[in-house]
Write a protein that holds these residues in place. Structure first.
Motif, mmCIF file in Angstrom:
data_model
loop_
_atom_site.group_PDB
_atom_site.id
_atom_site.type_symbol
_atom_site.label_atom_id
_atom_site.label_comp_id
_atom_site.label_asym_id
_atom_site.label_seq_id
_atom_site.Cartn_x
_atom_site.Cartn_y
_atom_site.Cartn_z
ATOM 1 N N PHE A 1 0.864 -1.187 0.000
ATOM 2 C CA PHE A 1 0.000 0.000 0.000
ATOM 3 C C PHE A 1 0.899 1.236 0.000
ATOM 4 C CE2 PHE A 1 -2.291 -3.447 1.950
ATOM 5 C CZ PHE A 1 -3.561 -3.361 1.404
ATOM 6 N N TYR A 2 0.679 2.114 -0.961
ATOM 7 C CA TYR A 2 1.488 3.323 -1.040
ATOM 8 C C TYR A 2 0.536 4.510 -0.935
ATOM 9 C CZ TYR A 2 4.956 6.707 -2.489
ATOM 10 O OH TYR A 2 5.806 7.783 -2.526
ATOM 11 N N ILE A 3 0.610 5.207 0.207
ATOM 12 C CA ILE A 3 -0.404 6.215 0.492
ATOM 13 C C ILE A 3 0.223 7.609 0.579
ATOM 14 C CG2 ILE A 3 -2.002 4.523 1.415
ATOM 15 C CD1 ILE A 3 -1.175 5.326 4.219
ATOM 16 N N SER A 4 -0.389 8.538 1.316
ATOM 17 C CA SER A 4 -0.037 9.944 1.089
ATOM 18 C C SER A 4 -0.172 10.818 2.331
ATOM 19 C CB SER A 4 -0.995 10.481 0.014
ATOM 20 O OG SER A 4 -0.956 11.876 -0.047
ATOM 21 N N GLY A 5 0.725 11.791 2.426
ATOM 22 C CA GLY A 5 0.661 12.799 3.488
ATOM 23 C C GLY A 5 -0.448 13.807 3.258
ATOM 24 N N ILE B 1 -2.541 2.218 -4.414
ATOM 25 C CA ILE B 1 -1.947 3.559 -4.340
ATOM 26 C C ILE B 1 -3.071 4.560 -4.059
ATOM 27 C CG2 ILE B 1 -0.750 5.348 -5.687
ATOM 28 C CD1 ILE B 1 0.408 2.902 -7.342
ATOM 29 N N ALA B 2 -2.901 5.368 -3.039
ATOM 30 C CA ALA B 2 -3.979 6.307 -2.681
ATOM 31 C C ALA B 2 -3.469 7.724 -2.542
ATOM 32 C CB ALA B 2 -4.646 5.872 -1.373
ATOM 33 N N CYS B 3 -4.122 8.637 -3.254
ATOM 34 C CA CYS B 3 -3.925 10.071 -3.056
ATOM 35 C C CYS B 3 -2.485 10.520 -3.319
ATOM 36 C CB CYS B 3 -4.351 10.428 -1.625
ATOM 37 S SG CYS B 3 -4.627 12.167 -1.345
ATOM 38 N N THR B 4 -1.815 9.849 -4.220
ATOM 39 C CA THR B 4 -0.459 10.245 -4.567
ATOM 40 C C THR B 4 -0.144 9.761 -5.975
ATOM 41 O OG1 THR B 4 1.858 10.193 -3.872
ATOM 42 C CG2 THR B 4 0.584 8.197 -3.463
ATOM 43 N N ASN B 5 0.925 10.309 -6.535
ATOM 44 C CA ASN B 5 1.181 10.129 -7.958
ATOM 45 C C ASN B 5 2.624 9.651 -8.176
ATOM 46 O OD1 ASN B 5 1.128 10.349 -10.751
ATOM 47 N ND2 ASN B 5 1.080 12.583 -10.787
ATOM 48 N N PRO B 6 2.916 8.394 -7.797
ATOM 49 C CA PRO B 6 4.320 7.949 -7.872
ATOM 50 C C PRO B 6 4.898 7.986 -9.277
ATOM 51 C CG PRO B 6 2.842 6.096 -7.430
ATOM 52 C CD PRO B 6 2.042 7.340 -7.267
ATOM 53 N N ALA B 7 4.054 7.914 -10.316
ATOM 54 C CA ALA B 7 4.588 7.974 -11.686
ATOM 55 C C ALA B 7 5.046 9.394 -12.026
ATOM 56 C CB ALA B 7 3.548 7.495 -12.689
ATOM 57 N N GLN B 8 4.882 10.319 -11.094
ATOM 58 C CA GLN B 8 5.455 11.662 -11.238
ATOM 59 C C GLN B 8 6.486 11.923 -10.139
ATOM 60 O OE1 GLN B 8 5.172 14.624 -9.200
ATOM 61 N NE2 GLN B 8 6.298 15.829 -10.702
ATOM 62 N N SER B 9 6.183 11.521 -8.908
ATOM 63 C CA SER B 9 6.948 12.046 -7.773
ATOM 64 C C SER B 9 8.094 11.170 -7.304
ATOM 65 C CB SER B 9 6.003 12.287 -6.599
ATOM 66 O OG SER B 9 5.297 11.103 -6.287
#
Ligand code: SF4
Length: 929
Positions: free
Chosen positions: A106-110, A402-410
């Motif tokens: 799970f890859y989530i977000s601040g 993946i929730a509320c984040t954009n790993p393919a950018q960040s």
């Protein structure tokens, strides 16, 4: 009309906002005068929030229904929630049964709320039985967490924002506070205006706008922070500026640290850091000898392969000089995201557990298991962000949520990240915006609510918990993040035969469980309730029986360690993971723009927020450009060991020689192309490194060694057009699909420079810039014309196929004037300056007649070219400012005041004030009135 108190969803300042709404429409936003983070102020981003939530924006960019792809790259089709969540539960259960719980991640977000974070963490660690849950906060503040714990014993920023009003020295390092935390910077500006004797020291490789407030600027070389801090301690020791009594009573480990800093002599430090010895002495003296010193720091320290050491070495200075635990004194890590702190509080990282507990501690694991009513929580550390995507790329993690984040950018090293997203067998993306690069890789897209629609809590950098409130209902079929997790978890529980962990019906029910988990911990909030938070935001700790939160920590000199003493960290200076060398001779740093946020999924919907920096560029020192034969605006390949990006170059006085800068925001959504080896490019993070700090596991996103070579692309194109209201963003989506047809392409919105008070976003258009080795086929250009409305009766056209040239202009006749509505210049773009000015400034083009279509023609009439927009609240550009400055008189303060009186720039949100001051200072004395 209704007013709802909430918070801004962007940076860690955590400003309070008051949202105005009518029915299900958000109509306005203003700063909350009663919120202690901002007292009514908002920056450019915060004050335009309502525009990003307008129904026409929502309609064009939001994910409004669950969507499923049968095959990757297919267009996703709409499904209902039941189908979506049954499928997700089936696929996750199958993966867990076949390959074990560590086969999912799970890859989530601040940017999630604390309640969302809590249930995600419980889902992974309590139900699935994996610690493979990490967050984009790993990219943001995990070094700050590790630095605080290593030295002070707990992950708790000791100071508060009010300390800027008490500090006698503010030491800013690795933070462009003027851009990244603008409202806090306003507070520092005001504090300095009230107490001009307060010293501001600013240390950063780039001389950013933050330097405008500095009494001393140290242009340290990238990555040399630990050497600087050790050098300052060396000087403090030599000059007798440390506080032996405090050190003896409240700390351990000073002798070991002294042995380390002995070697860091002023000569060594000056040479390593690239600063003057005198400045080192001044910085050390002001830091140690001022009655109260506050340090402010952010990604320049955190995003580093020695991030923990940098944080700890700075905290060493506070301990050695007793600059902690008093008003105006302390080490203050500024969080990048609005709720990075909340994520830390609930333990939503691969190595943490609820309420600042450690995964590695058996007692902590047992406490959390008892709280959740499960037999155990897994012991094996989970994969952190970089490790998680590497494991997915290697086939070890098979299902990703993946929730509320954009790993393919960040995420750094995009080649690996994109391979991971391709290879994972099942990818769920829970998102509010359908436009992020990561959405392209999802098998299942789940629509989530966002700012203005959600209920819960967030914690800002100063440990202050605020209520987030919904002003309008969820659009379409979007659901709250916590609800999506709970609904999914219940379905997964049924399949894993472990029911009952997710009984929540409201965010408050989740928060109450979180509150209980903090009992007796350093962040104890058992004295708080949603009711108290309704009254006002509160700082933690706030234990049962307390009447208020604790403003500052460690006033008694007692630290949350086994013996109550803080620990000096005898860390050593390590060079960058990737120092520049003869093959990669430039130090590339990354950072924020003033008016954009992260991957721009929200701020990128407003043309007006592109006024300050309209297009992606790589900035270089003017002499470096000259040496490499690069003129302003020419394209260059910026290449690291991992990949390449193509960008126009721009001269910058902020940079030293051999340094370059690219803003962190530019992902493949806005800029694309082919590398010199023909590989597709994936934004700025195609070139950044995933080398990370061995303790915090935070990657070195701030620095990469690169080479910069001129890209010989003789064929160029510029197309730009005003688009009908409410259609520009939908057009952008289609234009983005066209970007891959060109070896280089960038696509950005623009807007008329109008005051914000005029209401609504100003008239919006799209700009498409491209380049190639030769002219593309007509079909690509025709498609471009079609998407930009360059068709129909009011079109002027010129084409020379043999020369690969084409010019298309759409005009509109209006009350005797001729206005440009859109243009495409292909093959010969030399007329860009004046044609673009006619278009963007909506000027009368009547006088230009046939020249509009003449290749190489120069403007026959001198055009007043508007410069870049400096003040986005009042739409004031740099040309207007320069001409006003020419008539201004008196001191720098007087001239700034005249500017503000004449043009109103810098009189609303204040975000442009540092730039105005810089312009005032740089204006040639010879031209003054
Ligand atoms: Fe939002 Fe700006 Fe405040 Fe940060 S400083 S919370 S971006 S209004």
């Amino acid at each position: 009309m209704k007013e709802t108190r909430s918070t801004c969803p962007y940076c860690g300042v955590g400003c309070g906002v008051i949202i105005r709404s009518e029915g299900d429409r958000i109509t306005g936003v203003r700063g909350d005068p009663d919120h202690p983070a901002n007292f009514g102020r908002l920056c450019t981003k915060g004050s335009t929030l309502h525009l990003t939530a307008a129904p026409e924006v929502t309609r064009q960019v939001r994910l409004l229904h669950p969507m499923l792809r049968e095959q990757r790259r297919d267009k996703p089709v709409r499904v209902d929630w039941h189908v979506a969540l049954e499928l997700a539960a089936d696929r996750f259960a199958q993966t867990i049964r076949a390959h074990g719980p560590d086969a999912v991640g799970f890859y989530i977000s601040g940017q999630l709320l604390t309640e969302d974070y809590y249930v995600f963490n419980k889902l992974a660690k309590g139900l699935v039985g994996t610690n493979n849950i990490d967050t984009n906060s790993r990219l943001c503040m995990s070094s700050a967490v590790a630095g605080y714990k290593m030295t002070l014993g707990a992950d708790a920023p000791p100071p508060c924002y009010d300390d800027v009003n008490h500090a006698d020295c503010i030491f800013i390092v690795g933070s462009n506070t003027a851009f990244a935390h603008p409202v806090l910077f306003r507070r520092i500006e005001e504090a300095k205006a009230v107490r001009p004797g307060m010293k501001v020291v600013f240390c950063d490789p780039r001389r950013t706008d933050t330097a405008e407030l500095a009494d001393l600027y140290l242009p340290l070389l990238p990555g040399t922070d630990v050497m600087l801090f050790h050098g300052m301690l060396h000087v403090m020791l030599w000059e007798g500026w440390t506080k032996p009594d405090y050190i003896a009573a409240h700390t351990n480990g000073f002798e070991a640290l002294k042995a380390v800093v002995r070697e860091c002599t002023p000569d060594v430090v000056a040479q390593t850091c690239g600063i003057r010895k005198e400045d080192l002495f001044t910085a050390a003296r002001w830091f140690a000898a001022s009655p109260a010193t506050l340090s402010l720091y952010c990604q320049g320290l955190n995003q580093s392969s020695s991030g923990t050491a940098k944080n700890a070495a700075l905290i060493n200075l506070h301990l050695a000089s007793a600059q902690i635990g008093r008003p105006g004194a302390g080490p203050f890590s500024l969080t990048g995201q609005p709720n990075a702190m909340g994520g830390r509080e609930v333990g939503g990282l691969a190595n943490l557990l609820s309420a600042h507990r450690d995964l590695a501690n058996p007692q902590h694991r047992a406490e959390v298991a008892a709280l959740w009513g499960v037999s155990s929580v897994p012991e094996k550390p989970g994969k952190t962000a970089v490790e998680m995507f590497q494991a997915a790329a290697d086939g070890e993690i098979r299902a990703l949520w993946i929730a509320c984040t954009n790993p393919a950018q960040s995420m750094p090293d995009q080649k690996t990240v994109r391979r991971a997203l391709e290879r994972a067998e099942f990818v769920v993306v829970q998102e509010s915006f359908a436009t992020t690069a990561t959405c392209e890789y999802a098998d299942l897209l789940l629509p989530a609510t966002t700012w203005g629609e959600k209920e819960g809590t967030v914690t800002n950098s100063e440990r202050r918990i605020s209520r987030v409130r919904a002003a309008v209902p969820a659009p379409g079929n979007a659901r709250h993040d916590w609800q999506i997790v709970v609904d999914f978890a219940r379905k997964l529980e049924a399949r894993l035969r472990s029911p009952g962990l997710f009984p929540y019906e409201t965010p408050e029910a989740i928060w109450l469980e979180h509150r209980e988990s903090t009992r007796g911990r350093d962040l104890d909030i058992t004295g708080l309730s949603y009711g108290l938070l309704e009254e006002a935001p509160r700082q933690w700790p706030f234990p049962a029986g307390a009447t208020q939160g604790r403003e500052r920590l460690y006033a008694d000199g007692v630290f949350p360690t086994s013996d109550g003493k803080a620990r000096f960290a005898a860390v050593t200076y390590q060079p960058l993971a990737e120092p520049r060398d003869s093959r990669y001779p430039f130090s590339l740093t990354t950072g924020r723009l003033r008016d954009q946020w992260h991957g721009m999924s929200r701020t990128g919907t407003l043309g007006r927020l592109f006024g300050h920096v309209p297009e992606p560029v790589v900035q270089m020192h003017p002499q470096d450009m000259q040496r490499r034969g690069l003129a302003e605006g020419e394209l260059a390949h910026v290449t690291s060991k991992r990949g390449s990006i193509l960008l126009p170059v721009q001269a910058s006085a902020e940079l030293a020689l051999s340094q370059a800068f690219i803003a962190m925001h530019w992902g493949s959504e806005f800029v694309s192309g082919l590398s010199s080896t023909g590989d597709p490019l994936a934004g700025v993070n195609a070139i950044t490194t995933s080398a990370y700090c061995p303790i915090s596991r935070q990657p070195e996103l701030k620095h990469a060694a690169v080479k910069i070579l001129k890209a010989e692309m003789p064929w160029t194109l510029l197309a730009a057009a005003w688009l009908p209201d409410g259609e520009a963003l939908a057009a952008r989506e289609q234009l983005q699909a066209l970007m891959a047809r060109f070896p280089f392409a960038a696509c950005v919105p623009f807007a008329a420079q109008r005051p914000l008070e005029a209401g609504g976003d100003a008239r919006t258009g799209m700009l498409f810039r491209a380049a190639g080795y030769e002219a593309p086929g007509d079909e690509a250009l025709q498609r471009l014309e079609q998407l930009l409305g360059l068709t129909g009766a009011e079109i002027l056209r010129y084409a020379d196929k043999r020369k690969g040239q084409r010019r298309t202009i759409r005009v509109r006749r209006e009350a005797g004037a001729l206005r440009l509505e859109g243009l495409l210049l292909a093959g010969d773009t030399s007329a860009e300056p004046w044609l673009k000015a006619l278009l963007l400034q909506e000027l009368d083009a009547q006088a230009y007649g046939r020249l509009l279509l003449s290749p190489g023609a120069k403007a026959p009439v001198a055009l007043r070219q508007k410069g870049r927009q400096v003040c986005s609240c009042f739409g004031v550009d740099e040309t207007a400012i320069q001409s006003c400055l020419g008539a201004a008189e008196g001191s720098a303060e007087d001239r700034l005041a005249s500017l503000q009186a004449a043009l109103r720039c810098g009189t609303n949100c204040g975000s442009c004030v540092p730039e105005l001051k810089r312009m005032v200072r740089a204006f040639p004395a010879a031209q003054l009135a």
